[in-house]
Design an enzyme around this catalytic site. Sequence first.
Site, PDB file in Angstrom:
ATOM      1  N   SER A 139       0.855  -1.185   0.000  1.00  9.20           N
ATOM      2  CA  SER A 139       0.000   0.000   0.000  1.00  9.20           C
ATOM      3  C   SER A 139       0.891   1.235   0.000  1.00  9.20           C
ATOM      4  O   SER A 139       2.044   1.179   0.446  1.00  9.20           O
ATOM      5  CB  SER A 139      -0.850  -0.024   1.281  1.00  9.20           C
ATOM      6  OG  SER A 139      -1.529   1.205   1.452  1.00  9.20           O
ATOM      7  N   TYR A 152      -3.134  -0.223  11.062  1.00  9.58           N
ATOM      8  CA  TYR A 152      -2.964  -0.714   9.688  1.00  9.58           C
ATOM      9  C   TYR A 152      -1.621  -0.252   9.113  1.00  9.58           C
ATOM     10  O   TYR A 152      -0.865  -1.046   8.541  1.00  9.58           O
ATOM     11  CB  TYR A 152      -4.125  -0.197   8.832  1.00  9.58           C
ATOM     12  CG  TYR A 152      -3.997  -0.506   7.361  1.00  9.58           C
ATOM     13  CD1 TYR A 152      -4.251  -1.783   6.874  1.00  9.58           C
ATOM     14  CD2 TYR A 152      -3.634   0.485   6.445  1.00  9.58           C
ATOM     15  CE1 TYR A 152      -4.135  -2.072   5.523  1.00  9.58           C
ATOM     16  CE2 TYR A 152      -3.525   0.211   5.097  1.00  9.58           C
ATOM     17  CZ  TYR A 152      -3.776  -1.064   4.632  1.00  9.58           C
ATOM     18  OH  TYR A 152      -3.660  -1.344   3.290  1.00  9.58           O
TER      19      TYR A 152
HETATM   20  N1  LIG Z   1      -8.925  -1.336  -0.352  1.00  8.69           N
HETATM   21  C1  LIG Z   1      -7.954  -0.438  -0.297  1.00  8.69           C
HETATM   22  O1  LIG Z   1      -8.186   0.779  -0.347  1.00  8.69           O
HETATM   23  C2  LIG Z   1      -6.527  -0.896  -0.180  1.00  8.69           C
HETATM   24  C3  LIG Z   1      -5.518   0.049  -0.389  1.00  8.69           C
HETATM   25  C4  LIG Z   1      -4.196  -0.348  -0.297  1.00  8.69           C
HETATM   26  C5  LIG Z   1      -3.872  -1.662   0.000  1.00  8.69           C
HETATM   27  N2  LIG Z   1      -4.877  -2.563   0.218  1.00  8.69           N
HETATM   28  C6  LIG Z   1      -4.469  -3.934   0.584  1.00  8.69           C
HETATM   29  O2  LIG Z   1      -5.189  -4.874  -0.184  1.00  8.69           O
HETATM   30  C7  LIG Z   1      -5.422  -6.030   0.598  1.00  8.69           C
HETATM   31  C8  LIG Z   1      -6.885  -6.369   0.526  1.00  8.69           C
HETATM   32  O3  LIG Z   1      -7.648  -5.248   0.940  1.00  8.69           O
HETATM   33  P1  LIG Z   1      -9.216  -5.203   0.653  1.00  8.69           P
HETATM   34  O4  LIG Z   1      -9.613  -3.793   0.746  1.00  8.69           O
HETATM   35  O5  LIG Z   1      -9.510  -5.995  -0.539  1.00  8.69           O
HETATM   36  O6  LIG Z   1      -9.757  -5.960   1.953  1.00  8.69           O
HETATM   37  P2  LIG Z   1     -11.209  -6.525   2.272  1.00  8.69           P
HETATM   38  O7  LIG Z   1     -12.174  -6.141   1.242  1.00  8.69           O
HETATM   39  O8  LIG Z   1     -11.495  -6.162   3.682  1.00  8.69           O
HETATM   40  O9  LIG Z   1     -10.966  -8.114   2.192  1.00  8.69           O
HETATM   41  C9  LIG Z   1     -10.144  -8.701   3.156  1.00  8.69           C
HETATM   42  C10 LIG Z   1     -10.009 -10.173   2.894  1.00  8.69           C
HETATM   43  O10 LIG Z   1      -9.190 -10.719   3.947  1.00  8.69           O
HETATM   44  C11 LIG Z   1      -9.895 -11.794   4.565  1.00  8.69           C
HETATM   45  N3  LIG Z   1      -9.568 -11.882   5.962  1.00  8.69           N
HETATM   46  C12 LIG Z   1      -9.790 -10.972   6.946  1.00  8.69           C
HETATM   47  N4  LIG Z   1      -9.360 -11.458   8.119  1.00  8.69           N
HETATM   48  C13 LIG Z   1      -8.842 -12.697   7.874  1.00  8.69           C
HETATM   49  C14 LIG Z   1      -8.255 -13.695   8.686  1.00  8.69           C
HETATM   50  N5  LIG Z   1      -8.092 -13.532   9.999  1.00  8.69           N
HETATM   51  N6  LIG Z   1      -7.844 -14.847   8.103  1.00  8.69           N
HETATM   52  C15 LIG Z   1      -8.028 -15.041   6.760  1.00  8.69           C
HETATM   53  N7  LIG Z   1      -8.563 -14.135   5.948  1.00  8.69           N
HETATM   54  C16 LIG Z   1      -8.974 -12.964   6.500  1.00  8.69           C
HETATM   55  C17 LIG Z   1     -11.362 -11.467   4.341  1.00  8.69           C
HETATM   56  O11 LIG Z   1     -12.155 -12.631   4.359  1.00  8.69           O
HETATM   57  P3  LIG Z   1     -12.848 -13.294   5.642  1.00  8.69           P
HETATM   58  O12 LIG Z   1     -13.369 -12.201   6.485  1.00  8.69           O
HETATM   59  O13 LIG Z   1     -13.875 -14.140   4.980  1.00  8.69           O
HETATM   60  O14 LIG Z   1     -11.781 -14.088   6.326  1.00  8.69           O
HETATM   61  C18 LIG Z   1     -11.326 -10.896   2.917  1.00  8.69           C
HETATM   62  O15 LIG Z   1     -11.294 -11.964   2.000  1.00  8.69           O
HETATM   63  C19 LIG Z   1      -4.897  -5.756   1.995  1.00  8.69           C
HETATM   64  O16 LIG Z   1      -3.638  -6.371   2.159  1.00  8.69           O
HETATM   65  C20 LIG Z   1      -4.777  -4.250   2.029  1.00  8.69           C
HETATM   66  O17 LIG Z   1      -3.721  -3.845   2.854  1.00  8.69           O
HETATM   67  C21 LIG Z   1      -6.185  -2.215   0.125  1.00  8.69           C
END
Ligand SMILES: NC(=O)c1ccc[n+]([C@@H]2O[C@H](COP(=O)([O-])OP(=O)(O)OC[C@H]3O[C@@H](n4cnc5c(N)ncnc54)[C@H](OP(=O)(O)O)[C@@H]3O)[C@@H](O)[C@H]2O)c1
Length: 334
Positions: A139, A152
């Site tokens: 990120s 985070y």
């Molecule tokens: N969205 C953004 O703006 C953004 C920006 C920069 C970087 N990122 C990075 O992109 C990645 C994904 O972000 P996202 O926004 O797509 O997240 P998200 O929509 O919240 O999805 C998170 C995923 O992680 C899983 N998860 C959460 N807790 C878990 C656990 N304890 N064990 C196994 N799985 C778990 C969730 O599934 P379950 O709850 O079913 O386990 C879900 O599949 C992250 O690494 C984040 O740092 C996101």
Amino acid sequence: MSARVVVVTGASGGIGRATAVAFARRGDRVALLARGEVGLQAAAEDVRAAGGTPLAVPVDVADADAVERAADRVEADLGPIDVWCNVAFTSVFAPFSEISAAEYARVTQVTYLGFVHGTMAALRRMRARDRGVIVQTGSALAYRGIPLQSVYCGAKHAIRGFTESLLTELKHEGSNVHVTMVNMPGVNTPQFDWVLNKLPKRPQPVAPIYSPEFVATSMVWAADHPRRRAWWVGIPTVYTITGNKVAPAFLDWYLARTGISGQQTDSDARPDDPQNLWRPADGEGGRDFGAEGRFTEGSWTRDPQVWASRHHGVVAALTGAAAVGAAALLGRRR
Ligand SMILES: NC(=O)c1ccc[n+]([C@@H]2O[C@H](COP(=O)([O-])OP(=O)(O)OC[C@H]3O[C@@H](n4cnc5c(N)ncnc54)[C@H](OP(=O)(O)O)[C@@H]3O)[C@@H](O)[C@H]2O)c1
């Protein structure tokens, strides 16, 4: 390219779900790791529909032994793992002083140690075969801390730290196992619906907001070009990382002014909003949250920076040719 075995953690929703589908479009065998069974089953259907072979493996990435067992199952059912993408994360949206020690520990176990556990499981298998790629979802906030996201930002900085150490060790060994980090901008995912929120308003990503399907193409690209140590996805990622290198104090001032309101919508948060910190949020209502969040309208599905970042050589050649042309033109005018 022949079908590969790809593991995606956090594949039940958001970027992980979109990444799994992007690999599936190439016919890959995709192992989907997350906790929520509803989201995992829906993700498996998406992967199948896109032309891939899914394997849903329910696991909490905070549990190192469970991640190891999940990797065993993937290899038994799908074959040797070629690519492992660490994506799973959770967080708390709150000022630092409103996050408990237990919440800090849990986010760190999932978001930081979850990547460590995934990397360990992947490396154990890949190193023995001297091939494989590990892709860390990074990120802009792995380089720059912002308000309301201290837990985070801490975890994302830590991921960058251990990944850089590992990368140097692999280079020292002359290993053919590669690790690369894909640093994302704000993306329209369900995190803004299910991450524990202690703010008065519902949260939103820092604008501009990108579509998960678009950024997922960078995960696949990085897996195909793993010799590059890190990728910056999107113009905001570039200006955040470079801006912080050049003028960190200016960013302190700017974020203090804009970062609190800029991360909140006008709608009030409610006590019964979903939360995924301790258990998956799809459990109770049986709801599939999908890859996209509630900001689909207006989210960016293209960005020339992404093309330019993938084609550094072409950009450098064009810039060089333009500079030579300008110099020749100036010389003729004199
Ligand atoms: N969205 C953004 O703006 C953004 C920006 C920069 C970087 N990122 C990075 O992109 C990645 C994904 O972000 P996202 O926004 O797509 O997240 P998200 O929509 O919240 O999805 C998170 C995923 O992680 C899983 N998860 C959460 N807790 C878990 C656990 N304890 N064990 C196994 N799985 C778990 C969730 O599934 P379950 O709850 O079913 O386990 C879900 O599949 C992250 O690494 C984040 O740092 C996101």
